[in-house]
Design an enzyme around this catalytic site. Structure first.
Site, short mmCIF file in Angstrom:
data_model
loop_
_atom_site.label_atom_id
_atom_site.label_comp_id
_atom_site.label_asym_id
_atom_site.label_seq_id
_atom_site.Cartn_x
_atom_site.Cartn_y
_atom_site.Cartn_z
N GLU A 8 40.66 -15.49 -8.02
CA GLU A 8 39.42 -14.90 -8.54
C GLU A 8 38.23 -15.41 -7.72
O GLU A 8 38.23 -16.60 -7.35
CB GLU A 8 39.24 -15.29 -10.01
CG GLU A 8 40.34 -14.67 -10.88
CD GLU A 8 40.19 -15.02 -12.37
OE1 GLU A 8 39.23 -15.73 -12.73
OE2 GLU A 8 41.05 -14.58 -13.15
N HIS A 41 37.63 -11.16 -15.66
CA HIS A 41 37.72 -12.42 -16.42
C HIS A 41 36.54 -12.56 -17.40
O HIS A 41 35.75 -13.50 -17.30
CB HIS A 41 37.80 -13.63 -15.47
CG HIS A 41 38.36 -14.85 -16.14
ND1 HIS A 41 39.02 -15.82 -15.44
CD2 HIS A 41 38.35 -15.26 -17.44
CE1 HIS A 41 39.40 -16.78 -16.29
NE2 HIS A 41 39.00 -16.45 -17.50
#
Ligand code: NAD
Length: 314
Positions: free
Chosen positions: A260, A278
């Protein structure tokens, strides 16, 4: 004076509360090299998921013996080397209760999105398309939701999905418990075989293989949906991609990724995937609760130590 470094942001009311108590609060995200230089000057380090608290950072903090407490605003502690912090005499805490409702609601959002092609319709309508015939969805009422990991978020998801008329089955490594008897307990293979939707809510252990990989997907119903709002590593992303391409799975919802930001991860470009970056705990309410919990953790941790003199003096 107690010095607190808030490395990945924190809700402003809670920050103000800490400042009002005369703590020296620094809100700044440092890249790794700089954090190594800075961390030794603080008593408390507050992170979310962006800052990785690795061994070298813990070693740097231990040089002055000043850092006593690391707080993860959120649940997953996979970005902190908790064992090593313990070895170096630094306590680690998280805020486990604050985000369960928000994550569970996001899971339901993804279920609706996949069932009715909301994620696709939003994109194609913006391009001027009217795909009325293509988006023939399914109702979620009466469908079976299999929950892997029946902790706080798994249970909250079950409660909400049950209210929508879904049948809930669950699997947890600790086995069935009397208090959850309103839901059917299955072993993992049974759960995979009977669930229309499978949602994963387990912690990520770096040393372990993905809980859902090629073999597990094979055991799922044809045309089922997989939801991962837990952690990137709990699902094998290549296996998921393959199952979406082959048509084994009808869709997937992904909030968390192995790497990420997800950048050019092929899952992000797949029209069978409902995506979020997220944001499981990214609600005003969860962030407020996380902030309140962090303040409470700091006050409790330093109670009876030098903190008391600050609190008494204000
Ligand atoms: P929890 O500790 O309350 O529950 C986890 C459950 O998983 C426990 O009941 C445990 O026994 C079970 N478990 C552990 N390993 C297992 C395995 N291998 N197989 C089956 N069950 C297993 O945790 P929680 O608060 O429910 O959080 C669950 C996950 O959600 C964590 O990974 C956390 O990082 C993630 N999370 C994501 C977001 C987000 O922004 N997407 C936000 C908060 C939490």
């Amino acid at each position: 004076m107690l010095r607190i470094l808030i490395a990945d942001g924190m809700e402003e009311v809670a920050v103000k509360k800490l400042k009002d108590m005369n703590f020296d609060v620094v809100e700044k995200h440092y890249e790794k090299e700089e954090l190594i230089n800075q961390v030794k000057n603080f008593d408390v380090l507050v992170v979310r998921s962006a800052t990785k608290v690795t061994r070298d950072i813990i070693d740097a903090a231990a040089e002055t013996n000043k850092l006593k407490l690391i707080i993860r605003g959120g649940v997953g502690l996979d970005n902190i080397d908790v064992e090593y912090a313990k070895v170096r005499g630094i306590s680690v805490r998280n805020t486990p209760n604050a985000s369960s409702t928000s994550v569970a609601e996001l899971v339901l959002g993804h279920i609706f999105s996949m069932a009715r092609y909301l994620h696709n319709a939003n994109i194609t309508m913006r391009k001027g398309q009217w795909n009325k015939k293509i988006y023939k969805g399914i109702e979620i009422e009466g469908k079976t939701l299999g929950i892997i990991g029946f902790g706080r978020i798994g249970r909250e998801t079950a409660r909400k999905a049950k209210a929508l008329g879904m049948n809930i089955v669950f699997y947890d490594i600790v086995g069935p418990k009397m208090e959850f008897r309103e839901y059917k307990y299955c072993n993992l293979d049974q759960l995979l075989a009977i669930s229309d939707f499978v949602s994963i809510h387990v912690p990520y252990d770096k040393g372990e293989r993905a809980i859902i990989g090629k073999e597990e997907i094979k055991k799922m119903k044809d045309g089922a949906y997989l939801i991962n709002c837990a952690r990137g590593g709990v699902v094998d992303e290549d296996a998921l991609l393959e199952a979406l391409d082959s048509g084994k799975l009808a869709g997937a919802a992904v909030d968390v990724f192995v790497k990420e930001p997800a950048g050019n991860n092929p899952l992000c470009d797949h029209d069978k995937v409902s995506l979020t970056p997220h944001i499981g705990a990214s609600t005003k309410e969860a962030q407020r609760r996380i902030g309140e919990e962090i303040v409470e953790i700091i006050l409790n941790f330093f109670e009876g130590s030098e903190l008391n003199s600050y609190v008494e003096s204000i």
